[in-house]
Design an enzyme around this catalytic site. Structure first.
Site, short mmCIF file in Angstrom:
data_model
loop_
_atom_site.label_atom_id
_atom_site.label_comp_id
_atom_site.label_asym_id
_atom_site.label_seq_id
_atom_site.Cartn_x
_atom_site.Cartn_y
_atom_site.Cartn_z
N LYS A 5 -46.66 -3.48 -20.82
CA LYS A 5 -45.91 -2.51 -20.05
C LYS A 5 -44.41 -2.82 -20.10
CE LYS A 5 -49.49 -1.75 -16.51
NZ LYS A 5 -49.65 -0.29 -16.63
N ARG A 61 -60.82 1.16 -16.91
CA ARG A 61 -62.11 1.78 -17.27
C ARG A 61 -63.04 0.79 -17.98
NH1 ARG A 61 -58.68 6.10 -20.45
NH2 ARG A 61 -57.31 5.40 -18.79
#
Length: 493
Positions: free
Chosen positions: A274, A348
């Site tokens: 990120k 996920r």
């Protein structure tokens, strides 16, 4: 905070602050009129001078001249009956105005509200007071908590006392659970690690006979074939943990509600790193897990007659020589293979194995809670939680719970037309679906692992915390989940 409901005489009730309503015509409710007379009409004189703002929710704190209350908080309302949204506004505004008092008594139950009963009013007042009274102090050397320790809600008569008491107790429980979630979310990643969450779950089990805790370590998860989960966990030196808190407060044999929380205690994005700006806020990536902890703590505190299992998938997502790489293929606990195209879509990956494992509890319903996608923030902002479900009734019940408590959700599509976006040339699926409909394709990914039971997914990326000057965890969706569970208890027990 201690919450109570009582029938009081405002002229005799000892309190640091009495909270009374004033409508748009400067008229008091019954207790307000009594207090104004006891103070020689001084409150009415203040109103005539225009010291209290005209907008609903405006407040004015003044010292009491006579009576047992030390101070009086005037709260502006519009013409009664008011809306539920306005009442929540009044509850929040008044709670924030009195959080620096040692105690307070609210008379806002005398305000007529459309389409709700006094139990709901008591619930909203206690919830607002409990939330306002929270302050993060653990890592501050000289900070002190807000002094508000007792909050009483006035019942207009004995006939309404029981209903208001029930509402106050439930609202207080919602606030307590929310604040536990806020505290965990606000802790930095060097304190709140997966091991820390595991220890908190074990400590909860030691306090309450109806709750047991199971923790799976890396070795056990590998033996169970949780390859998707371990593809995230292996990049960190911190050991991961799959945690199950099993609360058996309901009937024996009654299928439990299973809550599954994403517990990424810090998310760097892994190899798909990120940007550095605002990366500190990635400590909030475990707010789904924090909300599960909040709900479980509230249930045992309220001795709720329900069976609920809280599952937490806890890990760090870090870049290292062991970390997963874009293009890697892993095998989930279900046997399905996944091509990892972006290591920052890690939530996920831990949740899919947690959803498979949740099936072993033979659930009546499974609800996962996750700060899953930035796309959900773009779609809904921070006002609504994104809701996906494979059953219409479940979706409707969760939305209704959110509307009741003000912790609102909005249903998003889970259509088969989106599923091809997850197709992979090299595995059963890929872990991202492209730029479009990012929150939807993330939910579609999870849906593939929840086909054997009724399931809902709450994407709380926008609602779980605030940025900027008010930076901090919100405790959502603890109120929604507890309301849903309470509603199910009333219909099934």
């Amino acid at each position: 905070m201690q919450f109570t409901a009582k029938v009081t005489d405002i002229s005799k009730q000892r309190t640091a602050c009495a909270i009374i309503a004033v409508d748009n015509k400067n008229r008091f409710t019954d207790s307000g009129s009594t207090l104004d007379k006891a103070n020689g009409g001084s409150l009415a004189k203040l109103l005539k001078r225009g010291d209290l703002g005209s907008a609903a929710g405006s407040t004015l704190l003044v010292p009491a001249v006579e009576g047992s209350a030390e101070r009086i908080l005037l709260v502006r309302t519009s013409k009664a009956p008011i809306s539920t949204a306005e009442f929540r506004k009044l509850a929040s505004a008044s709670a924030n105005a009195v959080k620096s008092q040692k105690d307070a008594t609210s008379y806002l139950t005398e305000v007529a509200v459309k389409d709700v009963d006094v139990a709901w009013q008591g619930q909203q007042l206690a919830l607002a007071a409990g939330l306002a009274g929270y302050k993060f102090t653990r890592c501050l050397s000289d900070a002190k908590p807000y002094p508000l320790a007792k909050f009483a809600v006035h019942a207009p008569d004995k006939k309404q006392l029981k209903a208001i008491q029930q509402g106050v107790e439930f609202g207080g429980g919602q606030a307590s659970g929310s604040n536990i979630a806020r505290e965990l979310g606000n802790l930095p990643g060097n304190i709140c690690t997966p091991s820390y969450l595991a220890s908190e779950a074990k400590a909860l089990a030691k306090k309450h006979a109806k709750l047991t805790t199971t923790v799976l370590d890396n070795k056990k998860m590998e033996s169970l074939g949780m390859g998707a989960f371990m593809s995230v966990a292996k990049g960190s030196d911190e050991p991961a943990a799959m945690i199950a808190m099993n609360y058996k407060g309901g009937k024996a044999g009654q299928k439990p509600i299973v809550l599954v929380g994403k517990g990424i205690t810090f998310d760097t994005g892994g190899i798909s790193l990120k940007p550095g700006a605002m990366m500190d806020e990635m400590k909030f990536d475990m707010c789904g897990a924090a909300s599960v902890f909040g709900v479980m703590n509230a249930l045992v505190e309220m001795n709720a007659p329900v069976n609920v299992v809280g599952v937490v998938a806890a890990a760090e997502n870090m870049p290292s020589g062991r970390a997963s790489k874009p293009g890697d293929i892993v095998t989930s606990m279900s046997g399905k293979t996944i091509e990892i195209l972006n290591t920052d879509a890690e939530g996920r990956l831990v949740l899919c194995d947690a959803l498979t494992w949740a099936g072993k509890f033979k659930p009546s319903v499974v609800i996962d809670v996750a700060t899953l996608t930035g796309a959900c923030v773009i779609a809904l902002g921070n006002h609504a939680t994104g809701l996906y479900a494979n059953q219409d009734k479940l979706a409707e019940e969760l939305i209704a719970a959110g509307e009741t408590t003000g912790d609102r959700a909005w249903r998003m599509p889970l259509w088969d037309e989106y599923q091809p976006m997850l197709n992979s040339n090299f595995a059963d699926m890929q872990n991202i679906g492209g730029r479009e409909a990012g929150s939807v394709t993330a939910a579609c990914f999870l849906a593939r692992f929840a086909e054997d039971y009724n399931w809902a997914h709450l994407d709380i990326a926008g609602s779980a915390w605030k940025s900027g000057a008010a930076k901090g965890a919100t405790g959502r969706p603890v109120p929604l989940l507890l309301q849903y569970i309470l509603n199910k208890k009333q219909t099934t027990v």
